[in-house]
Motif scaffolding. Structure first.
Motif, PDB file in Angstrom:
ATOM      1  N   GLU A 108      21.483  54.298  30.503  1.00  0.00           N
ATOM      2  CA  GLU A 108      20.073  54.660  30.503  1.00  0.00           C
ATOM      3  C   GLU A 108      19.580  54.666  31.942  1.00  0.00           C
ATOM      4  O   GLU A 108      19.893  53.754  32.712  1.00  0.00           O
ATOM      5  CB  GLU A 108      19.257  53.669  29.670  1.00  0.00           C
ATOM      6  CG  GLU A 108      19.533  53.747  28.182  1.00  0.00           C
ATOM      7  CD  GLU A 108      18.627  52.831  27.375  1.00  0.00           C
ATOM      8  OE1 GLU A 108      18.420  53.113  26.197  1.00  0.00           O
ATOM      9  OE2 GLU A 108      18.136  51.836  27.956  1.00  0.00           O
ATOM     10  N   TYR A 109      18.814  55.694  32.289  1.00  0.00           N
ATOM     11  CA  TYR A 109      18.377  55.867  33.670  1.00  0.00           C
ATOM     12  C   TYR A 109      16.905  56.242  33.714  1.00  0.00           C
ATOM     13  O   TYR A 109      16.286  56.554  32.691  1.00  0.00           O
ATOM     14  CB  TYR A 109      19.203  56.956  34.356  1.00  0.00           C
ATOM     15  CG  TYR A 109      20.686  56.682  34.384  1.00  0.00           C
ATOM     16  CD1 TYR A 109      21.244  55.909  35.387  1.00  0.00           C
ATOM     17  CD2 TYR A 109      21.527  57.192  33.382  1.00  0.00           C
ATOM     18  CE1 TYR A 109      22.606  55.641  35.415  1.00  0.00           C
ATOM     19  CE2 TYR A 109      22.889  56.933  33.404  1.00  0.00           C
ATOM     20  CZ  TYR A 109      23.424  56.149  34.416  1.00  0.00           C
ATOM     21  OH  TYR A 109      24.766  55.881  34.432  1.00  0.00           O
ATOM     22  N   ASN A 118      21.862  64.182  23.497  1.00  0.00           N
ATOM     23  CA  ASN A 118      22.508  65.444  23.881  1.00  0.00           C
ATOM     24  C   ASN A 118      21.604  66.352  24.701  1.00  0.00           C
ATOM     25  O   ASN A 118      22.067  67.306  25.320  1.00  0.00           O
ATOM     26  CB  ASN A 118      22.981  66.188  22.617  1.00  0.00           C
ATOM     27  CG  ASN A 118      24.106  65.468  21.902  1.00  0.00           C
ATOM     28  OD1 ASN A 118      24.900  64.779  22.546  1.00  0.00           O
ATOM     29  ND2 ASN A 118      24.165  65.607  20.582  1.00  0.00           N
ATOM     30  N   ASN A 119      20.299  66.060  24.736  1.00  0.00           N
ATOM     31  CA  ASN A 119      19.362  66.912  25.472  1.00  0.00           C
ATOM     32  C   ASN A 119      19.157  66.444  26.914  1.00  0.00           C
ATOM     33  O   ASN A 119      18.278  66.938  27.603  1.00  0.00           O
ATOM     34  CB  ASN A 119      18.012  66.939  24.755  1.00  0.00           C
ATOM     35  CG  ASN A 119      18.093  67.636  23.408  1.00  0.00           C
ATOM     36  OD1 ASN A 119      18.823  68.607  23.260  1.00  0.00           O
ATOM     37  ND2 ASN A 119      17.343  67.129  22.433  1.00  0.00           N
ATOM     38  N   MET A 120      19.977  65.466  27.366  1.00  0.00           N
ATOM     39  CA  MET A 120      19.777  64.882  28.683  1.00  0.00           C
ATOM     40  C   MET A 120      19.881  65.921  29.797  1.00  0.00           C
ATOM     41  O   MET A 120      19.019  65.992  30.687  1.00  0.00           O
ATOM     42  CB  MET A 120      20.782  63.747  28.908  1.00  0.00           C
ATOM     43  CG  MET A 120      20.632  63.014  30.221  1.00  0.00           C
ATOM     44  SD  MET A 120      21.620  63.728  31.550  1.00  0.00           S
ATOM     45  CE  MET A 120      23.275  63.482  30.899  1.00  0.00           C
ATOM     46  N   PHE A 167      14.683  66.088  42.544  1.00  0.00           N
ATOM     47  CA  PHE A 167      14.493  64.916  41.693  1.00  0.00           C
ATOM     48  C   PHE A 167      15.573  63.890  42.006  1.00  0.00           C
ATOM     49  O   PHE A 167      16.533  64.149  42.751  1.00  0.00           O
ATOM     50  CB  PHE A 167      14.522  65.289  40.202  1.00  0.00           C
ATOM     51  CG  PHE A 167      15.828  65.865  39.718  1.00  0.00           C
ATOM     52  CD1 PHE A 167      16.901  65.046  39.354  1.00  0.00           C
ATOM     53  CD2 PHE A 167      15.997  67.238  39.615  1.00  0.00           C
ATOM     54  CE1 PHE A 167      18.096  65.564  38.909  1.00  0.00           C
ATOM     55  CE2 PHE A 167      17.204  67.785  39.168  1.00  0.00           C
ATOM     56  CZ  PHE A 167      18.252  66.944  38.819  1.00  0.00           C
ATOM     57  N   VAL A 168      15.418  62.703  41.446  1.00  0.00           N
ATOM     58  CA  VAL A 168      16.420  61.657  41.596  1.00  0.00           C
ATOM     59  C   VAL A 168      16.588  60.958  40.253  1.00  0.00           C
ATOM     60  O   VAL A 168      15.633  60.789  39.496  1.00  0.00           O
ATOM     61  CB  VAL A 168      16.018  60.637  42.699  1.00  0.00           C
ATOM     62  CG1 VAL A 168      14.731  59.912  42.342  1.00  0.00           C
ATOM     63  CG2 VAL A 168      17.133  59.648  42.972  1.00  0.00           C
ATOM     64  N   VAL A 169      17.830  60.583  39.957  1.00  0.00           N
ATOM     65  CA  VAL A 169      18.141  59.786  38.763  1.00  0.00           C
ATOM     66  C   VAL A 169      18.591  58.419  39.249  1.00  0.00           C
ATOM     67  O   VAL A 169      19.549  58.307  40.020  1.00  0.00           O
ATOM     68  CB  VAL A 169      19.255  60.443  37.926  1.00  0.00           C
ATOM     69  CG1 VAL A 169      19.578  59.584  36.697  1.00  0.00           C
ATOM     70  CG2 VAL A 169      18.847  61.851  37.493  1.00  0.00           C
ATOM     71  N   GLN A 170      17.868  57.384  38.814  1.00  0.00           N
ATOM     72  CA  GLN A 170      18.112  56.033  39.305  1.00  0.00           C
ATOM     73  C   GLN A 170      18.511  55.090  38.172  1.00  0.00           C
ATOM     74  O   GLN A 170      18.135  55.304  37.016  1.00  0.00           O
ATOM     75  CB  GLN A 170      16.849  55.477  39.981  1.00  0.00           C
ATOM     76  CG  GLN A 170      16.366  56.300  41.163  1.00  0.00           C
ATOM     77  CD  GLN A 170      14.977  55.875  41.634  1.00  0.00           C
ATOM     78  OE1 GLN A 170      14.173  55.384  40.844  1.00  0.00           O
ATOM     79  NE2 GLN A 170      14.695  56.065  42.908  1.00  0.00           N
ATOM     80  N   LEU A 185      15.797  58.391  30.702  1.00  0.00           N
ATOM     81  CA  LEU A 185      16.920  59.183  30.204  1.00  0.00           C
ATOM     82  C   LEU A 185      17.890  58.301  29.445  1.00  0.00           C
ATOM     83  O   LEU A 185      18.330  57.264  29.949  1.00  0.00           O
ATOM     84  CB  LEU A 185      17.668  59.851  31.368  1.00  0.00           C
ATOM     85  CG  LEU A 185      16.953  60.935  32.165  1.00  0.00           C
ATOM     86  CD1 LEU A 185      17.871  61.432  33.273  1.00  0.00           C
ATOM     87  CD2 LEU A 185      16.527  62.090  31.273  1.00  0.00           C
ATOM     88  N   ASP A 186      18.203  58.692  28.246  1.00  0.00           N
ATOM     89  CA  ASP A 186      19.255  58.046  27.464  1.00  0.00           C
ATOM     90  C   ASP A 186      20.399  59.031  27.376  1.00  0.00           C
ATOM     91  O   ASP A 186      20.281  60.077  26.724  1.00  0.00           O
ATOM     92  CB  ASP A 186      18.730  57.684  26.079  1.00  0.00           C
ATOM     93  CG  ASP A 186      19.759  56.915  25.261  1.00  0.00           C
ATOM     94  OD1 ASP A 186      20.929  56.824  25.695  1.00  0.00           O
ATOM     95  OD2 ASP A 186      19.388  56.406  24.184  1.00  0.00           O
TER      96      ASP A 186
END
Length: 363
Positions: A157-158, A180-182, A193-196, A175-176
């Motif tokens: 998870e993010y 499937n829609n991630m 953007f950034v995913v942390q 975000l999980d």
């Protein structure tokens, strides 16, 4: 020589136009019926009006509308002639303190900020993936493609957020990766953007509202060759939301230097709470541990970004009781948060000299 004179006159006209446009925006905000309802409940006395007039005339050289003083007073019942209206803060103070718009824009970029913070040893949430101008990068700044992104993220998870042109939690999402829609969700976030990794807050912060990363808002500004720190506030989520921003429905409260909270938390449109409506924790006297560490890190970061004169920082404290920088707000600082929460002017004893300085910079 003539070209230089013409260029200077054009620059002055442009600055006057930008200030006037920003002032118009601030005035327009107070035509909102919700705000009118709040400040209309307060009528200043003739003595209070005279205090405002005398203070601003002697230091700023002009009278100011009473709207902001009425608005701030309505929240806490505390009147202060040194309340600093956003009419002057964003259009003038920020512009004079942060004159180079290029630095303002660059340092607001969360991908850029992370690299600077790492260079001075200030911790930020761990980045897993970032997109810079539609170029995907892993945490080591190596190019990757969308096909490898799902493998890189695994099933964790993010927290994902835009890194430019974003405020008040706009565009942020949890975000999980089991969903499937991630990838579809990330592709809708635009070019930057950034995913942390998700932050786990310290116990004293998390207990207030576990669903959100509750943050400490700290404003630092350069004054007399030192970095000054405004009175601190805390923003807290509610109703199970993962956002703590006031514009997103969160609440805010004043925090003393020892980390203890004030009696009441407020929302943007004057809801007032003596306890958290979800967790039932009473605010007054509740202590946020290690506030002094956060303030030191804010000062350290401002030293690294000394091209700017004023910055609003969002920090939290992690499960190891260490500060984590969330972001830097280099423009549009919400000083109304501080003044409502504290019931007094944000600049305190520096207010008169700041107004005099602004008067000298006026075009």
């Amino acid at each position: 020589m003539i070209k230089l004179v013409i260029k200077k006159k054009i620059n002055i006209l442009l600055q006057k136009y930008r200030i006037a446009r920003k002032r118009h925006i601030e005035i327009r905000k107070f035509k909102d019926p919700k705000r009118i309802k709040i400040y209309s409940q307060i009528e200043l006395t003739e003595k209070q009006k005279k205090q405002i007039d005398d203070f601003y005339l002697s230091n700023y050289g002009k009278k100011i509308p009473y709207t902001w003083h009425r608005y701030f007073t309505a929240f806490t019942g505390s009147f202060d002639p040194q309340y600093f209206p956003e009419l002057l803060f964003i259009p003038e103070f920020e512009r004079y303190m942060n004159p180079n718009q290029s630095y303002v824009n660059v340092f607001a970029d969360k991908n850029v900020l992370a690299a600077i913070a790492a260079g001075v040893g200030v911790r930020m949430p761990k980045s897993v993936v970032s997109s810079v101008n539609n170029i995907l990068l892993d945490k080591e700044y190596r190019l990757i493609d969308w096909n490898s992104l799902e493998t890189l993220l695994g099933e964790g998870e993010y927290f994902a957020k835009p890194t430019v042109d974003s405020d008040s939690g706009r565009g942020c999402r949890l975000l999980d990766c089991k969903n499937n829609n991630m990838l579809h969700a990330l592709k809708k976030m635009g070019c930057d953007f950034v995913v942390q990794e998700k932050i786990v807050c310290s116990e004293s912060i998390s207990r207030l509202h576990p669903a959100s990363v509750n943050t400490l808002r700290i404003m630092t500004y350069v004054w007399k060759e030192k970095i000054a720190v405004a009175p601190v506030i805390m923003r807290i989520g509610r109703n199970g939301s993962f956002l703590d921003n006031a514009h997103a429905g969160g609440m805010f409260i004043a925090v003393n230097n020892d980390g203890s909270l004030h009696k009441y938390a407020f929302t943007e449109f004057r809801e007032r709470f003596y306890e958290h409506p979800d967790t039932k924790i009473i605010f007054e006297g509740y202590v946020i541990k290690n506030l002094e560490k956060v303030i030191k890190e804010a000062i350290r970061m401002h030293s690294a970004l000394s091209q700017l004169g004023v910055i609003n920082w969002d920090f939290t404290i992690d499960k190891n009781e260490e500060p984590i920088l969330i972001e830097a707000n280099t423009s549009g600082g919400s000083i109304w948060l501080f003044q409502i929460a504290w019931g007094r002017g944000v600049f305190g004893e520096n207010t008169a000299e700041i107004l005099q300085w602004m008067r000298g910079n006026r075009v």
